[in-house]
Design a protein around this motif. Structure first.
Motif, PDB file in Angstrom:
ATOM      1  N   UNK A   1       0.848  -1.187   0.000  1.00 18.09           N
ATOM      2  CA  UNK A   1       0.000   0.000   0.000  1.00 18.09           C
ATOM      3  C   UNK A   1       0.884   1.237   0.000  1.00 18.09           C
ATOM      4  N   UNK A   2       0.720   2.085  -1.011  1.00 14.34           N
ATOM      5  CA  UNK A   2       1.484   3.333  -1.110  1.00 14.34           C
ATOM      6  C   UNK A   2       0.885   4.365  -0.170  1.00 14.34           C
ATOM      7  N   UNK A   3       1.704   4.885   0.743  1.00 16.73           N
ATOM      8  CA  UNK A   3       1.248   5.882   1.710  1.00 16.73           C
ATOM      9  C   UNK A   3       2.216   7.065   1.734  1.00 16.73           C
ATOM     10  N   UNK A   4       2.162   7.924   0.705  1.00 14.57           N
ATOM     11  CA  UNK A   4       3.075   9.066   0.682  1.00 14.57           C
ATOM     12  C   UNK A   4       2.764  10.050   1.805  1.00 14.57           C
ATOM     13  N   UNK A   5       3.822  10.681   2.307  1.00 16.03           N
ATOM     14  CA  UNK A   5       3.721  11.680   3.375  1.00 16.03           C
ATOM     15  C   UNK A   5       3.039  11.129   4.631  1.00 16.03           C
ATOM     16  N   UNK A   6       3.355   9.877   4.967  1.00 17.79           N
ATOM     17  CA  UNK A   6       2.773   9.227   6.140  1.00 17.79           C
ATOM     18  C   UNK A   6       3.892   8.721   7.038  1.00 17.79           C
ATOM     19  N   UNK A   7       3.685   8.870   8.334  1.00 13.88           N
ATOM     20  CA  UNK A   7       4.624   8.323   9.307  1.00 13.88           C
ATOM     21  C   UNK A   7       4.099   6.974   9.789  1.00 13.88           C
ATOM     22  N   UNK A   8       5.000   6.160  10.248  1.00 15.56           N
ATOM     23  CA  UNK A   8       4.653   4.845  10.774  1.00 15.56           C
ATOM     24  C   UNK A   8       3.627   4.947  11.909  1.00 15.56           C
ATOM     25  N   UNK A   9       3.777   5.943  12.757  1.00 14.37           N
ATOM     26  CA  UNK A   9       2.895   6.098  13.920  1.00 14.37           C
ATOM     27  C   UNK A   9       1.478   6.544  13.551  1.00 14.37           C
ATOM     28  N   UNK A  10       1.271   7.033  12.323  1.00 12.78           N
ATOM     29  CA  UNK A  10      -0.055   7.496  11.886  1.00 12.78           C
ATOM     30  C   UNK A  10      -0.930   6.372  11.336  1.00 12.78           C
TER      31      UNK A  10
END
Length: 152
Positions: free
Chosen positions: A84-93
Motif C-alpha cells: 500500500x502506497x502511503x506518501x507523506x505518512x509516518x509509521x505512527x499514523x
C-alpha cells in the motif's frame, strides 16, 4: 412479527404469524454481507494505491521436477502480500485492522477497506513500513479448508 401466506387448497388461505428472533432487528445476520461493518461512505479520505501479490514457497523439486501438486495459480499460494502506497505518512499514523477476509487501513489522509480474495490468518500476519518507498507491506497467511490434503 412477519406474516407468511400458505395456500391450503383452491380458495382457502391461511396466514401464519412467524415471530422473528429479535423484534428490533432490521436484518437477519445472513442478509448482511461480510465486512460491511467497515464501510464508511461518508469518509472523505481518498483510497491509496495498492497492489496484491501472491507468494508461494517452492523448491527445486517443484520448479524443475514437478514432483509436488503445486502450479503457478493463486490456489497454490501460501501467502498474500499487500503493498500500500502511503506518501507523506509516518509509521505512527497508521492504524491497521485485519479480520479473516477484510483489511482496514486508516491514516489521517487515506483509508482503505479491502475485501481479501481468500480467508487469512488474521492473528499471525506481518506488516512493515518501508519509509524510503513510503509503502506499507502486509504479509498474510492464506487459510484454506483443504490445504492439508492438497499440499500436505
Amino acid at each position: 412479527m412477519m406474516q407468511q401466506e400458505r395456500n391450503c387448497g383452491k380458495s382457502n388461505r391461511v396466514f401464519l404469524l412467524v415471530k422473528s428472533e429479535n423484534s428490533k432487528t432490521i436484518w437477519n445476520t445472513e442478509e448482511v454481507p461480510e465486512g460491511s461493518e467497515y464501510d464508511d461512505t461518508w469518509d472523505p479520505r481518498e483510497q491509496p494505491e495498492y497492489e496484491i501479490l501472491f507468494k508461494q514457497c517452492v523448491g527445486t523439486e517443484d520448479v524443475f521436477f514437478g514432483m509436488s501438486r503445486k502450479d503457478h495459480s493463486t490456489a497454490c499460494c501460501e501467502d498474500i502480500v499487500i503493498k500500500i502506497k502511503l506518501p507523506e505518512t509516518k509509521n505512527s499514523d497508521i492504524t491497521l485492522d485485519i479480520q479473516d477476509k477484510v483489511l482496514d487501513l486508516r491514516t489521517p489522509k487515506k483509508k482503505l477497506l479491502l475485501h481479501l480474495p481468500y480467508s487469512v490468518d488474521s492473528r499471525n500476519g506481518k506488516a512493515r513500513f518501508l519509509s524510503e518507498e513510503e509503502t506499507l507491506e502486509v504479509t498474510l497467511r492464506v487459510l484454506r479448508e483443504f490445504d492439508f490434503i492438497n499440499f500436505g
